[in-house]
Design a protein around this motif. Structure first.
Motif, PDB file in Angstrom:
ATOM      1  N   GLY A  12       0.854  -1.224  -0.058  1.00 16.73           N
ATOM      2  CA  GLY A  12      -0.030  -0.056  -0.058  1.00 16.73           C
ATOM      3  C   GLY A  12       0.708   1.339  -0.013  1.00 16.73           C
ATOM      4  O   GLY A  12       0.230   2.227  -0.057  1.00 16.73           O
ATOM      5  N   ILE A  13       2.083   1.537   0.400  1.00 16.76           N
ATOM      6  CA  ILE A  13       3.095   2.411   0.220  1.00 16.76           C
ATOM      7  C   ILE A  13       3.947   2.206  -0.688  1.00 16.76           C
ATOM      8  O   ILE A  13       4.728   1.244  -1.002  1.00 16.76           O
ATOM      9  CB  ILE A  13       3.756   2.501   1.492  1.00 16.76           C
ATOM     10  N   ARG A  14       4.213   3.318  -1.956  1.00 16.53           N
ATOM     11  CA  ARG A  14       5.334   3.222  -2.910  1.00 16.53           C
ATOM     12  C   ARG A  14       6.314   4.280  -2.274  1.00 16.53           C
ATOM     13  O   ARG A  14       5.690   5.434  -2.019  1.00 16.53           O
ATOM     14  CB  ARG A  14       4.569   3.665  -3.880  1.00 16.53           C
ATOM     15  N   ILE A  15       7.438   4.209  -2.678  1.00 18.02           N
ATOM     16  CA  ILE A  15       8.583   5.092  -2.072  1.00 18.02           C
ATOM     17  C   ILE A  15       9.386   5.403  -3.451  1.00 18.02           C
ATOM     18  O   ILE A  15       9.787   4.322  -4.093  1.00 18.02           O
ATOM     19  CB  ILE A  15       9.600   4.522  -1.236  1.00 18.02           C
ATOM     20  N   ASP A  16       9.364   6.308  -3.882  1.00 16.43           N
ATOM     21  CA  ASP A  16      10.317   6.984  -5.248  1.00 16.43           C
ATOM     22  C   ASP A  16      11.313   7.854  -4.594  1.00 16.43           C
ATOM     23  O   ASP A  16      10.919   8.863  -4.060  1.00 16.43           O
ATOM     24  CB  ASP A  16       9.349   7.974  -5.847  1.00 16.43           C
ATOM     25  N   THR A  17      12.738   7.338  -4.513  1.00 12.23           N
ATOM     26  CA  THR A  17      13.554   8.215  -4.233  1.00 12.23           C
ATOM     27  C   THR A  17      14.824   7.896  -4.985  1.00 12.23           C
ATOM     28  O   THR A  17      14.827   6.922  -5.711  1.00 12.23           O
ATOM     29  CB  THR A  17      13.876   7.611  -2.643  1.00 12.23           C
ATOM     30  N   GLY A  18      15.887   8.728  -4.815  1.00 14.31           N
ATOM     31  CA  GLY A  18      17.145   8.794  -5.624  1.00 14.31           C
ATOM     32  C   GLY A  18      18.089   8.737  -4.635  1.00 14.31           C
ATOM     33  O   GLY A  18      19.308   8.858  -5.030  1.00 14.31           O
ATOM     34  N   VAL A  19      18.105   8.194  -3.415  1.00 14.41           N
ATOM     35  CA  VAL A  19      19.138   8.157  -2.554  1.00 14.41           C
ATOM     36  C   VAL A  19      19.105   6.744  -1.788  1.00 14.41           C
ATOM     37  O   VAL A  19      17.879   6.124  -1.648  1.00 14.41           O
ATOM     38  CB  VAL A  19      19.237   9.422  -1.433  1.00 14.41           C
ATOM     39  N   ARG A  20      20.034   6.707  -1.156  1.00 20.89           N
ATOM     40  CA  ARG A  20      20.301   5.283  -0.265  1.00 20.89           C
ATOM     41  C   ARG A  20      21.062   5.704   0.898  1.00 20.89           C
ATOM     42  O   ARG A  20      21.432   6.805   1.250  1.00 20.89           O
ATOM     43  CB  ARG A  20      20.870   4.276  -1.109  1.00 20.89           C
ATOM     44  N   GLN A  21      20.906   4.774   1.892  1.00 23.84           N
ATOM     45  CA  GLN A  21      21.518   5.057   2.979  1.00 23.84           C
ATOM     46  C   GLN A  21      22.931   5.314   2.952  1.00 23.84           C
ATOM     47  O   GLN A  21      23.516   4.347   2.082  1.00 23.84           O
ATOM     48  CB  GLN A  21      21.148   4.156   4.361  1.00 23.84           C
ATOM     49  N   GLY A  22      23.676   6.101   3.384  1.00 22.71           N
ATOM     50  CA  GLY A  22      25.121   6.317   3.061  1.00 22.71           C
ATOM     51  C   GLY A  22      25.569   7.335   1.968  1.00 22.71           C
ATOM     52  O   GLY A  22      26.352   8.119   1.885  1.00 22.71           O
ATOM     53  N   ASP A  23      24.293   7.966   1.357  1.00 24.33           N
ATOM     54  CA  ASP A  23      24.688   8.846   0.221  1.00 24.33           C
ATOM     55  C   ASP A  23      24.606  10.189   0.753  1.00 24.33           C
ATOM     56  O   ASP A  23      24.154  10.462   2.134  1.00 24.33           O
ATOM     57  CB  ASP A  23      23.320   8.826  -0.770  1.00 24.33           C
ATOM     58  N   ALA A  24      25.091  11.133   0.022  1.00 25.89           N
ATOM     59  CA  ALA A  24      25.380  12.495   0.688  1.00 25.89           C
ATOM     60  C   ALA A  24      24.047  13.303  -0.086  1.00 25.89           C
ATOM     61  O   ALA A  24      23.953  13.161  -1.167  1.00 25.89           O
ATOM     62  CB  ALA A  24      26.690  12.909   0.411  1.00 25.89           C
ATOM     63  N   ILE A  38       4.080   7.608  -1.120  1.00 26.51           N
ATOM     64  CA  ILE A  38       2.695   7.583  -1.730  1.00 26.51           C
ATOM     65  C   ILE A  38       2.033   6.295  -1.102  1.00 26.51           C
ATOM     66  O   ILE A  38       2.373   5.353  -1.394  1.00 26.51           O
ATOM     67  CB  ILE A  38       2.753   7.441  -3.181  1.00 26.51           C
ATOM     68  N   ALA A  39       0.654   6.627  -0.776  1.00 29.03           N
ATOM     69  CA  ALA A  39      -0.082   5.647  -0.072  1.00 29.03           C
ATOM     70  C   ALA A  39      -1.410   5.599  -0.985  1.00 29.03           C
ATOM     71  O   ALA A  39      -1.783   6.547  -1.293  1.00 29.03           O
ATOM     72  CB  ALA A  39      -0.490   6.237   1.549  1.00 29.03           C
ATOM     73  N   TRP A  40      -1.743   4.290  -1.339  1.00 26.50           N
ATOM     74  CA  TRP A  40      -3.044   4.094  -1.803  1.00 26.50           C
ATOM     75  C   TRP A  40      -3.817   3.176  -0.893  1.00 26.50           C
ATOM     76  O   TRP A  40      -3.332   2.054  -0.411  1.00 26.50           O
ATOM     77  CB  TRP A  40      -2.674   3.250  -3.253  1.00 26.50           C
ATOM     78  N   GLU A  41      -5.094   3.575  -0.963  1.00 30.29           N
ATOM     79  CA  GLU A  41      -5.905   2.353  -0.319  1.00 30.29           C
ATOM     80  C   GLU A  41      -7.387   2.911  -0.915  1.00 30.29           C
ATOM     81  O   GLU A  41      -7.656   3.489  -1.592  1.00 30.29           O
ATOM     82  CB  GLU A  41      -6.247   3.100   1.303  1.00 30.29           C
ATOM     83  N   HIS A  42      -8.552   2.117  -0.368  1.00 25.85           N
ATOM     84  CA  HIS A  42      -9.869   2.174  -0.990  1.00 25.85           C
ATOM     85  C   HIS A  42     -10.584   3.329  -0.707  1.00 25.85           C
ATOM     86  O   HIS A  42     -11.339   3.795  -1.192  1.00 25.85           O
ATOM     87  CB  HIS A  42     -10.493   0.871  -0.331  1.00 25.85           C
ATOM     88  N   THR A  43      -9.984   3.739   0.319  1.00 20.23           N
ATOM     89  CA  THR A  43     -10.837   5.250   0.907  1.00 20.23           C
ATOM     90  C   THR A  43      -9.742   6.232   1.090  1.00 20.23           C
ATOM     91  O   THR A  43      -8.504   5.795   1.490  1.00 20.23           O
ATOM     92  CB  THR A  43     -11.794   5.051   1.992  1.00 20.23           C
ATOM     93  N   ARG A  44     -10.198   7.491   1.308  1.00 17.45           N
ATOM     94  CA  ARG A  44      -9.185   8.693   1.536  1.00 17.45           C
ATOM     95  C   ARG A  44      -8.665   8.417   2.830  1.00 17.45           C
ATOM     96  O   ARG A  44      -7.513   8.612   3.233  1.00 17.45           O
ATOM     97  CB  ARG A  44      -9.917   9.931   1.416  1.00 17.45           C
TER      98      ARG A  44
END
Length: 613
Positions: free
Chosen positions: A371-383, A396-402
């Motif tokens: 139910g949760i989508r993560i869009d990222t360009g970094v990882r642990q250890g990145d600056a 981003i969260a998606w569910e059946h209701t708001r």
């Protein structure tokens, strides 16, 4: 003919996101990178990568000639611009086409048609699209602009003709404030876009920002993929976005979406685009109170919420349409399913006026789960560097209701771990819990009105500190205790039903430093605390540069009398202006700041001394 090798002329999370879809479609990918991004995630994900210049964007990601050289060297046959940088640069789009490559975006004429706000509005009026009352004229004299503002009626909004992303935009509430706001707007517009022309609009007192995702192909077909609500904003920058818009009835949805399609057809639009509207929501969302603002001729940051409710991969559609295919679906085949909410997670410190926070992400964990989508360009250890936008992820969260989506997003952000770089996770949690957001009645002025009420506490309260002490002294019996390979030990305790995480971190540049996290907020515990003197409010009056940047304005002279909160120096860094202000009434005893000068982090810019009592 389908694209075989795609160069992504961008960086960070959007480059990673495009690479994921291209890979799923069997398309080879090429990343470009600056010297600062040599070890970045998008570089690691691509099939190949090409260095295009130094860290500064103007010497790398904004160098269209170097990007075209990289395309030739790597064998790319198409270029995807992402968003920002060169994505809405018609000249670059034309250069890509002239080089015999496929441009994954609208044709250059469409970009030009919608790139200037005044011309775009005139075109929309001709197409029967309702527009906000305002002045779009060629006479840019201060007297004429002030007269038009008077005629429209205050409050008004001054907007850069070539603007975007919240830059070159000022609200003016009274005639006496107009000249200063106009000068500031023009200065920012000239610096950001090389064009200081402005237009004047009526400022809507109960505004909601409604936008419609549109998509066209090269065969004359245009569809919409419904609306998004992007009303929760800070300084005209979107913070939380959702789809569909709360309170939108079917009749109003049909009216605004049909207007968006007319707008796209008026410029023969091909590819992904967004038509942005302003709604006067004083009496709820009504079709006769929603007006066109502008068109973004690219993929939007917030496109994942549209993907979540429609099941459409918009990047896949972009690649197929760019390759000459028809739209994969007709309007009747598109429908809304459930509700999605997106939060933009920034490396910034809300407690210090949302100043961007730079440094190494010693700890970076946004959790996982359905139910949760993560869009990222970094990882642990990145600056996180000072050279680019400070957004580090989209959650981003998606569910059946708001309500289910809201709770899921809030809980995920509350459990986020970002350290020692500061983040706005705690601020986002509070925004999601605000009664106006819960009820779906947010307008664009909410954050400005609420001010400190949305800010997490600058210091942990006594109960949190007590839990931290317990966790540090007696970690063994506590649930969740673990010693990580990265030399961080963590303990979790429950405080009023909420988890408090205490971490003993070992960073290369500092001794083991315990910090507490609760509700997305982090606090470093004494004696390792670093006070925020650089924010311009130091108790000794020292005004330090909070990060590397360029001085764009010096508002005082040495020896001048100042009052608490008075702007002293304005610094431009990470695509934003940061005003450093006087921490108390006094006199400017030292001043070492020159307009146009580059300064390093921690540099003393001024010192204020209190008046002798």
């Amino acid at each position: 003919m389908m694209i075989s090798t795609l160069l992504i002329a961008n960086r960070g999370e959007i480059a990673c996101r495009v690479i994921r879809t291209a890979r799923a479609m069997g398309v080879r990918t090429v990343a470009v990178y600056s010297e600062a991004d040599a070890s970045a995630l998008h570089v690691a994900l691509a099939d190949t990568a090409v260095l295009i210049g130094p860290a500064a964007a103007r010497d790398s990601y904004l160098r269209g000639d170097r990007i075209l050289e990289a395309a030739r060297a790597s064998g790319a046959d198409a270029i995807h611009p992402g968003y920002g940088f060169l994505s809405e640069n018609a000249d670059f789009a034309q250069a890509v086409i002239d080089a015999g490559l496929t441009w994954v975006g609208p044709n250059p004429d469409s970009i030009r048609a919608m790139g200037l706000k005044d011309a775009a509005k005139a075109r929309m009026i001709a197409a029967g699209v309702p527009v906000t009352p305002g002045y779009l004229g060629e006479d840019q004299g201060e007297a004429r602009l002030a007269a038009e503002a008077d005629a429209i009626g205050y409050p008004v909004l001054i907007k850069a003709v070539a603007g975007g992303g919240g830059k070159g935009m000022r609200r003016v509430d009274a005639p006496g404030d107009f000249a200063a706001a106009l000068a500031s707007c023009r200065r920012e517009a000239a610096a950001s876009f090389g064009d200081d022309r402005v237009l004047i609009e009526k400022y809507i007192l109960s505004p909601r920002h409604i936008e419609v995702q549109v998509f066209g192909d090269g065969h004359g077909n245009v569809v919409h993929l419904f609306e998004r609500d992007c009303s929760l904003q800070r300084r005209h920058q979107k913070v939380i976005e959702e789809a569909p818009a709360p309170g939108m009835d079917e009749a109003t949805r049909e009216a605004v979406c049909d207007a968006a399609v007319r707008a796209a057809k008026a410029v023969d639009y091909v590819g992904a685009g967004t038509i942005e509207f302003i709604a006067d929501a004083g009496e709820g969302l009504r079709a006769d109170r929603i007006w066109f603002m502008e068109m973004n001729t690219r993929l939007q940051v917030e496109h994942p919420v549209t993907e979540a409710i429609t099941g459409v991969d918009l990047v896949e559609w972009q690649l197929r349409v760019a390759a000459g295919e028809r739209l994969p679906a007709a309007q009747a085949e598109l429908s809304i399913r459930g509700h999605a909410i997106e939060a933009r997670l920034y490396a910034e410190d809300p407690a210090r006026g949302f100043l961007p926070s730079i440094g190494r992400l010693e700890a970076f964990d946004l959790g996982d789960g359905a139910g949760i989508r993560i869009d990222t360009g970094v990882r642990q250890g990145d600056a996180v560097t000072p050279y680019y936008d400070p957004m580090i992820a989209k959650v981003i969260a998606w569910e059946h209701t708001r309500e289910e989506a809201r709770v899921a997003l809030r809980d995920r952000l509350a459990g986020a771990t970002v350290w020692p770089v500061r983040s706005n996770a705690g601020f986002l949690v509070r925004a999601l819990e605000h009664p106006a957001f819960v009820s779906g009645t947010v307008d664009t002025g909410l954050i400005a009105r609420e001010g400190d009420a949305l800010l997490p506490p600058a210091e942990p309260d006594a109960a949190v500190l007590a839990a931290a002490a317990t966790a540090m002294v007696q970690p063994g019996p506590l649930a969740g205790f673990r010693l990580n390979a990265g030399a961080r030990c963590e303990a979790r305790v429950l405080l009023d039903g909420q988890a408090v995480t205490v971490t003993l971190g070992a960073a290369a540049e500092r001794p083991a430093a315990p910090y507490v996290m609760q509700g997305g907020q982090s606090w470093t515990l004494a004696p390792w605390r670093v006070d925020g003197a650089a924010a311009g409010g130091a108790s000794d009056g020292a005004i330090l540069s909070p990060m590397p940047g360029r001085i764009i304005a010096v508002a005082v002279e040495q020896g001048a009398q100042v009052v608490r909160g008075q702007p002293l120096v304005t610094l431009e860094a990470m695509k934003m202006e940061h005003a450093l202000v006087a921490p108390f009434d006094g006199v400017v005893a030292e001043l070492d700041a020159v307009t146009g000068g580059q300064v390093a982090e921690g540099r003393l810019l001024a010192r204020i001394e209190k008046d002798a009592a």
